[in-house]
Design a protein around this motif. Structure first.
Motif, PDB file in Angstrom:
ATOM      1  N   ASN A  81       4.198  13.035  -0.541  1.00  0.00           N
ATOM      2  CA  ASN A  81       3.840  14.081  -1.261  1.00  0.00           C
ATOM      3  C   ASN A  81       3.519  13.952  -2.968  1.00  0.00           C
ATOM      4  O   ASN A  81       4.486  13.664  -3.126  1.00  0.00           O
ATOM      5  N   ARG A  82       2.107  14.408  -2.849  1.00  0.00           N
ATOM      6  CA  ARG A  82       2.308  14.734  -4.519  1.00  0.00           C
ATOM      7  C   ARG A  82       1.150  15.840  -4.017  1.00  0.00           C
ATOM      8  O   ARG A  82       0.032  15.947  -4.368  1.00  0.00           O
ATOM      9  N   PHE A  83       1.490  16.782  -3.903  1.00  0.00           N
ATOM     10  CA  PHE A  83       0.914  17.769  -4.365  1.00  0.00           C
ATOM     11  C   PHE A  83      -0.347  18.542  -5.891  1.00  0.00           C
ATOM     12  O   PHE A  83      -0.168  17.801  -6.313  1.00  0.00           O
ATOM     13  N   TRP A  84      -1.978  17.903  -4.754  1.00  0.00           N
ATOM     14  CA  TRP A  84      -2.712  18.088  -5.879  1.00  0.00           C
ATOM     15  C   TRP A  84      -2.817  19.142  -7.412  1.00  0.00           C
ATOM     16  O   TRP A  84      -3.549  18.837  -7.637  1.00  0.00           O
ATOM     17  N   LYS A  85      -2.596  20.166  -6.456  1.00  0.00           N
ATOM     18  CA  LYS A  85      -2.079  21.384  -7.559  1.00  0.00           C
ATOM     19  C   LYS A  85      -1.473  20.902  -8.983  1.00  0.00           C
ATOM     20  O   LYS A  85      -1.383  22.219 -10.043  1.00  0.00           O
ATOM     21  N   ASP A  86       0.130  19.971  -8.496  1.00  0.00           N
ATOM     22  CA  ASP A  86       0.937  19.756  -9.662  1.00  0.00           C
ATOM     23  C   ASP A  86       0.252  18.485 -10.432  1.00  0.00           C
ATOM     24  O   ASP A  86       0.702  18.830 -11.744  1.00  0.00           O
ATOM     25  N   GLY A  87      -1.181  18.789 -10.626  1.00  0.00           N
ATOM     26  CA  GLY A  87      -1.840  17.963 -11.711  1.00  0.00           C
ATOM     27  C   GLY A  87      -2.351  19.233 -12.960  1.00  0.00           C
ATOM     28  O   GLY A  87      -3.220  18.252 -13.481  1.00  0.00           O
ATOM     29  N   LEU A  88      -2.441  20.710 -12.497  1.00  0.00           N
ATOM     30  CA  LEU A  88      -2.662  21.498 -13.698  1.00  0.00           C
ATOM     31  C   LEU A  88      -1.717  21.861 -13.976  1.00  0.00           C
ATOM     32  O   LEU A  88      -0.367  22.355 -13.079  1.00  0.00           O
ATOM     33  N   VAL A 139       0.988  -1.065  -0.049  1.00  0.00           N
ATOM     34  CA  VAL A 139       0.071   0.277   0.097  1.00  0.00           C
ATOM     35  C   VAL A 139       0.752   0.973  -0.075  1.00  0.00           C
ATOM     36  O   VAL A 139       2.644   1.436   0.840  1.00  0.00           O
ATOM     37  N   THR A 140       0.363   2.633  -0.845  1.00  0.00           N
ATOM     38  CA  THR A 140       0.682   3.567  -0.800  1.00  0.00           C
ATOM     39  C   THR A 140       0.392   5.014  -0.715  1.00  0.00           C
ATOM     40  O   THR A 140      -0.776   4.867  -0.920  1.00  0.00           O
ATOM     41  N   LEU A 141       0.088   5.552   0.833  1.00  0.00           N
ATOM     42  CA  LEU A 141      -0.541   6.819   1.038  1.00  0.00           C
ATOM     43  C   LEU A 141       0.488   7.689   0.532  1.00  0.00           C
ATOM     44  O   LEU A 141       0.861   8.244   0.380  1.00  0.00           O
ATOM     45  N   ILE A 142      -1.055   8.664  -0.370  1.00  0.00           N
ATOM     46  CA  ILE A 142      -0.658   9.726  -0.830  1.00  0.00           C
ATOM     47  C   ILE A 142      -1.046  11.228   0.084  1.00  0.00           C
ATOM     48  O   ILE A 142      -2.515  11.357   0.459  1.00  0.00           O
ATOM     49  N   ASP A 143      -0.031  11.834  -0.025  1.00  0.00           N
ATOM     50  CA  ASP A 143      -0.668  12.958   0.718  1.00  0.00           C
ATOM     51  C   ASP A 143      -1.190  14.201  -0.086  1.00  0.00           C
ATOM     52  O   ASP A 143       0.062  14.393  -0.704  1.00  0.00           O
ATOM     53  N   SER A 144      -2.085  14.300  -0.415  1.00  0.00           N
ATOM     54  CA  SER A 144      -2.501  15.646  -1.459  1.00  0.00           C
ATOM     55  C   SER A 144      -2.392  17.121  -1.200  1.00  0.00           C
ATOM     56  O   SER A 144      -2.476  18.150  -1.785  1.00  0.00           O
ATOM     57  N   ARG A 145      -1.967  17.052   0.305  1.00  0.00           N
ATOM     58  CA  ARG A 145      -1.565  18.866   0.775  1.00  0.00           C
ATOM     59  C   ARG A 145      -0.557  19.507   0.398  1.00  0.00           C
ATOM     60  O   ARG A 145       0.833  18.980  -0.405  1.00  0.00           O
ATOM     61  N   GLU A 146       0.111  20.877   0.042  1.00  0.00           N
ATOM     62  CA  GLU A 146       1.025  21.314   0.167  1.00  0.00           C
ATOM     63  C   GLU A 146       2.268  21.254   1.093  1.00  0.00           C
ATOM     64  O   GLU A 146       1.767  20.573   2.078  1.00  0.00           O
ATOM     65  N   ALA A 147       3.560  20.485   0.147  1.00  0.00           N
ATOM     66  CA  ALA A 147       4.520  20.622   1.203  1.00  0.00           C
ATOM     67  C   ALA A 147       5.004  21.057   2.152  1.00  0.00           C
ATOM     68  O   ALA A 147       5.133  20.482   3.441  1.00  0.00           O
ATOM     69  N   PRO A 148       5.106  22.226   2.823  1.00  0.00           N
ATOM     70  CA  PRO A 148       5.035  22.884   4.347  1.00  0.00           C
ATOM     71  C   PRO A 148       4.251  21.904   5.541  1.00  0.00           C
ATOM     72  O   PRO A 148       4.149  21.294   6.080  1.00  0.00           O
ATOM     73  N   ARG A 149       2.717  22.095   4.152  1.00  0.00           N
ATOM     74  CA  ARG A 149       2.322  21.011   5.722  1.00  0.00           C
ATOM     75  C   ARG A 149       1.908  19.783   5.221  1.00  0.00           C
ATOM     76  O   ARG A 149       2.018  19.241   6.587  1.00  0.00           O
TER      77      ARG A 149
END
Length: 280
Positions: A200-207, A170-180
């Motif tokens: 960490n994979r910030f969701w806005k990097d999908g844009l 299992v891989t857990l992915i945190d979608s928040r900004e890196a500082p958070r």
């Protein structure tokens, strides 16, 4: 998978009878702002659903379930029926927040077993700037009947996340900004940090820079280091901005993706849960 549709795609189908357009604009900390924006101007024919009134349940006194708990299934189907969404509808959802709020409704409809739901690329401002039809008039709502077929496998609860900590499958992915994620700042929740083991994979990097969603190849590049055979569990602060990452992962061809809907705000409501800081 085709979860994103272009402005021109919607323009060409704007008045087709089975299309239901849903405005999901919402500003965190200003709970009435989204509806006020809708009432001032929206895509012609669009209805409005509110993140906190329609797409979330009331807050739990103990904080369990997070800041935006999943809505009761019956209450959600009532809300969908009220604005004319039936099981046969093709639903197009939009916001002006990079797709974060629209993706929440996309995920909820998928969770209810609805396949024909799409997020409008770029959002309301881009639609307006293109000169496409907007109005302040609200359509007459003709209620429909929506019957849910809940897809329980799309969701994971806190207890299972805790049980799976350290599981190499299992891989857990945190979608928040890196500082958070690193626990350096926490503007919304009482405790800073992340769930141990999460990447960490910030969701806005999908844009992209223009605010449009990246294509499938570019999304795949974002997640190129992930094993496609692993189960992926995606979370954020309250289960809203994780949903764009769920879409991005599906666009990239990942099939084993689940949402921890309560997310960080639910995780920290249990004082015994472990917390990590820094980079993993």
């Amino acid at each position: 998978m085709n979860n994103i549709v272009s402005l021109k795609w919607l323009l060409a189908r704007l008045y087709e009878s089975d299309i239901v357009i849903v405005d999901c604009r919402f500003l965190m900390g200003k709970p009435d702002a989204g509806r006020e924006l809708y009432e001032a101007s929206h895509i012609a024919g669009a209805v409005y659903l509110d993140l906190e009134k329609d797409l979330s349940a009331p807050l739990d006194e103990d904080g369990h379930g997070g800041r935006h708990p999943l809505p009761d299934i019956f209450a959600l189907t009532v809300a969908l029926s009220r604005v004319g969404i039936s099981n046969e509808s093709r639903v197009v959802v939009y916001d002006d927040q990079g797709g974060a709020m629209a993706s929440r409704l996309w995920w909820l409809l998928k969770y209810l077993g609805h396949e024909q739901v799409f997020v409008l690329d770029e959002g309301f401002t881009a639609w307006t700037n293109a000169g496409f039809p907007i109005t302040a008039e609200q359509r007459v709502l003709i209620p429909s009947k929506y019957l849910a077929t809940v897809q329980h496998t799309m969701l994971v609860e806190m207890a299972e996340v805790k049980e799976l900590l350290g599981d190499e499958r299992v891989t857990l992915i945190d979608s928040r900004e890196a500082p958070r994620y690193r626990g350096e700042v926490e503007p919304l929740d009482k405790v800073a940090g992340h769930i141990p083991g999460a990447i960490n994979r910030f969701w806005k990097d999908g844009l992209g820079e223009s605010g449009a969603w990246k294509d499938a190849d570019a999304q795949a590049d974002r997640f190129a280091d992930l094993d496609r055979d692993r189960e992926l569990i995606v979370y954020c602060g309250s289960g809203v901005t994780a949903t764009p990452n769920v879409i991005a992962l599906q666009e990239a061809g990942f099939n084993k993706v689940r949402l921890y809907a309560g997310s960080w705000s639910d995780w920290i409501s249990y004082s015994e849960n472990p917390i990590a800081t820094g980079d993993e």
